[in-house]
Motif scaffolding. Sequence first.
Motif, short mmCIF file in Angstrom:
data_model
loop_
_atom_site.label_atom_id
_atom_site.label_comp_id
_atom_site.label_asym_id
_atom_site.label_seq_id
_atom_site.Cartn_x
_atom_site.Cartn_y
_atom_site.Cartn_z
N ASN A 1 0.84 -1.21 0.00
CA ASN A 1 0.00 0.00 0.00
C ASN A 1 0.87 1.26 0.00
N ALA A 2 1.95 1.23 0.80
CA ALA A 2 2.85 2.39 0.89
C ALA A 2 3.54 2.66 -0.45
N ALA A 3 3.68 1.61 -1.26
CA ALA A 3 4.30 1.76 -2.58
C ALA A 3 3.31 2.27 -3.62
N GLY A 4 2.07 2.48 -3.21
CA GLY A 4 1.06 3.03 -4.12
C GLY A 4 0.38 2.00 -4.98
N ILE A 5 0.49 0.74 -4.60
CA ILE A 5 -0.13 -0.36 -5.35
C ILE A 5 -1.46 -0.71 -4.67
N ARG A 6 -2.50 -0.83 -5.45
CA ARG A 6 -3.85 -1.03 -4.91
C ARG A 6 -4.03 -2.44 -4.33
N THR A 7 -4.49 -2.52 -3.07
CA THR A 7 -4.82 -3.79 -2.44
C THR A 7 -6.18 -3.65 -1.73
N HIS A 8 -6.69 -4.77 -1.24
CA HIS A 8 -7.97 -4.72 -0.51
C HIS A 8 -7.76 -4.49 0.99
N TYR A 9 -6.52 -4.39 1.44
CA TYR A 9 -6.22 -4.30 2.88
C TYR A 9 -6.64 -2.96 3.47
N VAL A 10 -7.36 -3.01 4.59
CA VAL A 10 -7.75 -1.80 5.32
C VAL A 10 -7.05 -1.75 6.68
N GLY B 1 -8.48 -9.24 -7.60
CA GLY B 1 -9.88 -8.98 -7.90
C GLY B 1 -9.97 -7.57 -8.46
N TYR B 2 -11.19 -7.04 -8.50
CA TYR B 2 -11.35 -5.67 -8.98
C TYR B 2 -12.49 -4.99 -8.24
N ASP B 3 -12.39 -3.66 -8.16
CA ASP B 3 -13.40 -2.89 -7.43
C ASP B 3 -14.55 -2.50 -8.36
N ALA B 4 -15.48 -1.71 -7.84
CA ALA B 4 -16.68 -1.34 -8.59
C ALA B 4 -16.37 -0.57 -9.86
N ASP B 5 -15.20 0.07 -9.90
CA ASP B 5 -14.80 0.83 -11.09
C ASP B 5 -13.92 0.02 -12.04
N GLY B 6 -13.73 -1.25 -11.72
CA GLY B 6 -12.92 -2.11 -12.59
C GLY B 6 -11.43 -2.06 -12.31
N ASN B 7 -11.03 -1.33 -11.25
CA ASN B 7 -9.61 -1.25 -10.92
C ASN B 7 -9.12 -2.56 -10.30
N VAL B 8 -8.01 -3.07 -10.81
CA VAL B 8 -7.44 -4.32 -10.32
C VAL B 8 -6.82 -4.09 -8.94
N MET B 9 -7.02 -5.05 -8.02
CA MET B 9 -6.40 -4.93 -6.69
C MET B 9 -5.97 -6.30 -6.19
N LEU B 10 -4.90 -6.30 -5.41
CA LEU B 10 -4.42 -7.52 -4.77
C LEU B 10 -5.37 -7.88 -3.64
N ILE B 11 -5.78 -9.17 -3.58
CA ILE B 11 -6.70 -9.61 -2.53
C ILE B 11 -6.14 -10.84 -1.81
#
Length: 228
Positions: free
Chosen positions: A67-76, A190-200
């Motif tokens: 996340n700190a590297a700016g890569i999209r993940t599902h982690y909160v 996976g991907y979010d509602a906008d189609g953005n790919v994310m690590l899950i």
Amino acid sequence: MEKKLVYTGKTKNVYALDNGNYELKFKDDCTGKDGVFDPGENSVGLTIEGVGDVNLRMSIYFFEKINAAGIRTHYVSADLENTTMEVLPAKAFGKGLEVICRYKAVGSFYRRYRDYCVLGQDLPAYVETTFKNDELGDPLVTKDGLVDLGVMTAEQYDSLKEMTQAITKIVADDLKEKGLDMYDIKFEFGYDADGNVMLIDEIASGNMRVYKNGEYIDPMTLNGLFFA
């Protein structure tokens, strides 16, 4: 916060939270056969006390770095006391897709392509995708296959591949600092509602093949070395 069980998995349960996110509950159940731990098996074979905790700890460690590297993940966030992780909602590609990044020709890669390589040969962060299907042995699928079958767009595949290679480098570089060599690693996206790919899913020792001084390190030993 209210939560509702929506899925019971082999190593994690999934709950829906009333804020729209989900909670993953890490379990001590492990995949294996005849009481022997094997991350490649498709059924729960044994229970190892504390493995859920250590898998969550490793996942937190790497998700925060990614996340700190700016890569999209599902982690909160995570709660170590309850062995849970809060994640953003994400839709799986098809019925589930696994993405493997390989630095060395070992395992199934070597078995398939041994006419064209030697065991342990260096690979340039080679990315391959497989459909999650136990009955069919997780069949390989190409970019064209994924696009033509409507599983994802060409742009989503390109994003997935780029993210996979970037995440793999983060994990491998970290292990290298500990004197460990990563040969390959498996992710889920996976991907979010906008189609953005994310690590899950998770980033745990059971999803990577790691060596030290040329000797394979089993996942449970790796956990001990990682958190030493």
